[in-house]
Design an enzyme around this catalytic site. Sequence first.
Site, short mmCIF file in Angstrom:
data_model
loop_
_atom_site.label_atom_id
_atom_site.label_comp_id
_atom_site.label_asym_id
_atom_site.label_seq_id
_atom_site.Cartn_x
_atom_site.Cartn_y
_atom_site.Cartn_z
N SER A 156 0.83 -1.21 0.00
CA SER A 156 0.00 0.00 0.00
C SER A 156 0.86 1.26 0.00
O SER A 156 1.93 1.30 0.63
CB SER A 156 -0.89 0.00 1.26
OG SER A 156 -1.46 1.27 1.46
N TYR A 179 -1.81 5.79 -4.43
CA TYR A 179 -2.82 6.84 -4.27
C TYR A 179 -2.22 8.10 -4.87
O TYR A 179 -1.05 8.43 -4.59
CB TYR A 179 -3.13 7.08 -2.80
CG TYR A 179 -4.08 6.07 -2.19
CD1 TYR A 179 -5.34 5.83 -2.76
CD2 TYR A 179 -3.74 5.37 -1.04
CE1 TYR A 179 -6.22 4.92 -2.20
CE2 TYR A 179 -4.62 4.45 -0.48
CZ TYR A 179 -5.85 4.23 -1.06
OH TYR A 179 -6.72 3.33 -0.52
N THR A 205 -5.20 2.91 -7.54
CA THR A 205 -6.53 2.83 -6.91
C THR A 205 -7.38 3.99 -7.38
O THR A 205 -7.01 5.15 -7.21
CB THR A 205 -6.38 2.81 -5.37
OG1 THR A 205 -5.59 1.68 -5.04
CG2 THR A 205 -7.73 2.71 -4.68
N HIS A 304 -12.97 -2.13 -3.01
CA HIS A 304 -12.15 -1.67 -1.89
C HIS A 304 -12.57 -2.38 -0.59
O HIS A 304 -12.60 -1.78 0.49
CB HIS A 304 -12.29 -0.15 -1.74
CG HIS A 304 -11.06 0.55 -1.23
ND1 HIS A 304 -10.36 1.46 -1.96
CD2 HIS A 304 -10.40 0.46 -0.04
CE1 HIS A 304 -9.35 1.93 -1.25
NE2 HIS A 304 -9.35 1.33 -0.08
C1 FNR Z 1 -7.73 -1.90 2.26
N1 FNR Z 1 -7.73 -1.69 0.88
C2 FNR Z 1 -6.82 -0.81 0.34
N2 FNR Z 1 -6.79 -0.61 -1.02
C3 FNR Z 1 -5.89 0.23 -1.57
O1 FNR Z 1 -5.89 0.37 -2.77
N3 FNR Z 1 -4.99 0.87 -0.77
C4 FNR Z 1 -4.96 0.75 0.57
O2 FNR Z 1 -4.14 1.34 1.25
C5 FNR Z 1 -5.91 -0.11 1.16
N4 FNR Z 1 -5.95 -0.28 2.51
C6 FNR Z 1 -6.83 -1.18 3.07
C7 FNR Z 1 -6.82 -1.38 4.44
C8 FNR Z 1 -7.66 -2.32 5.00
C9 FNR Z 1 -7.61 -2.57 6.46
C10 FNR Z 1 -8.55 -3.06 4.18
C11 FNR Z 1 -9.45 -4.12 4.76
C12 FNR Z 1 -8.58 -2.84 2.83
C13 FNR Z 1 -8.58 -2.50 0.00
C14 FNR Z 1 -7.89 -3.81 -0.36
O3 FNR Z 1 -6.82 -3.58 -1.24
C15 FNR Z 1 -8.84 -4.80 -1.05
O4 FNR Z 1 -9.49 -4.15 -2.10
C16 FNR Z 1 -9.87 -5.39 -0.10
O5 FNR Z 1 -9.34 -5.54 1.19
C17 FNR Z 1 -10.33 -6.74 -0.61
O6 FNR Z 1 -11.36 -7.23 0.16
P1 FNR Z 1 -11.19 -8.29 1.36
O7 FNR Z 1 -10.27 -9.40 0.90
O8 FNR Z 1 -10.65 -7.53 2.52
O9 FNR Z 1 -12.60 -8.74 1.57
#
Ligand code: FNR
Length: 418
Positions: A156, A179, A205, A304
């Site tokens: 991330s 981002y 993203t 997300h």
């Molecule tokens: C995320 N996700 C996410 N996506 C992204 O593009 N940048 C980020 O920094 C984050 N940070 C993040 C933190 C936490 C705690 C979660 C749960 C999710 C989204 C992540 O990449 C992904 O799309 C989802 O987590 C997928 O779904 P599941 O497997 O958590 O159900």
Amino acid sequence: MYYSHPHHTLHFLLASSALTHSPLYLQGQTQPAASRRGAAGGSLRAPAKMGEITNVMEYQAIAKQKLPKMAYDYYASAAEDEWTLQENREAFSRILFRPRILIDVSRIDITTSVLGFKISMPIMVAPTAMQKMAHPEGEYATARAASAAGTIMTLSSWATSSVEEVASTGPGIRFFQLYVYKDRKVVEQLVRRAERAGFKAIALTVDTPRLGRREADIKNRFVLPPHLSLKNFEGLDLGKMDQAADSGLASYVAGQIDRTLSWKDVKWLQTITSLPILVKGVITAEDTRLAVENGAAGIIVSNHGARQLDYVPATISALEEVVKAARGQLPVFLDGGVRRGTDVFKALALGAAGIFVGRPVVFALAAAGEAGVSNVLKMLRDEFELTMALSGCTRLADITRNHVVTESDRLRVMPSRL
Ligand code: FNR
């Protein structure tokens, strides 16, 4: 499109059909949305003892016991009513198998390649922010576990370890999630650093011009603990998050993230890096066509983890629309709600080239550090391999659309019965 119907109407139609007699399927329909409970406040399975863990979901209850409430809620929760959070799981449970039998499955090959990189399985690690809140080793542990499993980790932008630090953990195929900040110099620098540190692709993203309304974070006045920082931005004076009247992360996003981001910036990104760009957060055919036109190397069908716009469909429900619109011009990946090897198989049967897991990785990290993340990847791998065997598939190419039956398949055969 089938989900132009309000969802409850769809459920009513299907529930009234004699065609839908699977108990598993009915289970998904009879529970009204209003009675469903979100992950932050919802009921969890009783925590298994560490040695007794038999599936990836069991780490969540352990993480809940171990972590401070603010950290756990940040990881577990989602936007507003958390309808999409539940739906990301339930939509998988409404897809059933059509397994083939009497096929020699004594040898199964689940290796694949993603953007030309050979990996051990079509299961990869999604970017999740601030992993050192879960465990002191944070992103290092995740990077090591992914690398040992022979698969890809996506780091991330908001990691609590920098791109250079993660690269220093050793070899591994890694993607960098981006981002886009208002200050484009910051973006340029960061992308160059990721490239130099050996990251192989950018996952851009695109579903976060503003942060979704995550009520648990608002109630907790979420803020990154003071001993941690968003390491990639430390030298740029953007590594800290101020306490706010609501979610500190929402305020940070409002201050720093570029709301004007558009397709022309996808083109711009291609002028500052030669890395392939995966567009993360596409869930419609329209945007799929634009992603192809604007030079994306791949698409990640993602909502997300239900943390942005609530009441978007489950990613597994949106997948086929995207796959059809992509017409094989680029690979389509999926994340959201993948918790079982059967889910991985269903996604591949509907056209995904691979999947990413988010929350199970952070919960396992909280429970058991690197060993926990390794175990998540191993359990998903083993379950997926077993699903292949029990479906009569020995290679990923054997998995076809005919191995599953979805809601839209059932709708198609319904009209004569209405
Ligand atoms: C995320 N996700 C996410 N996506 C992204 O593009 N940048 C980020 O920094 C984050 N940070 C993040 C933190 C936490 C705690 C979660 C749960 C999710 C989204 C992540 O990449 C992904 O799309 C989802 O987590 C997928 O779904 P599941 O497997 O958590 O159900």
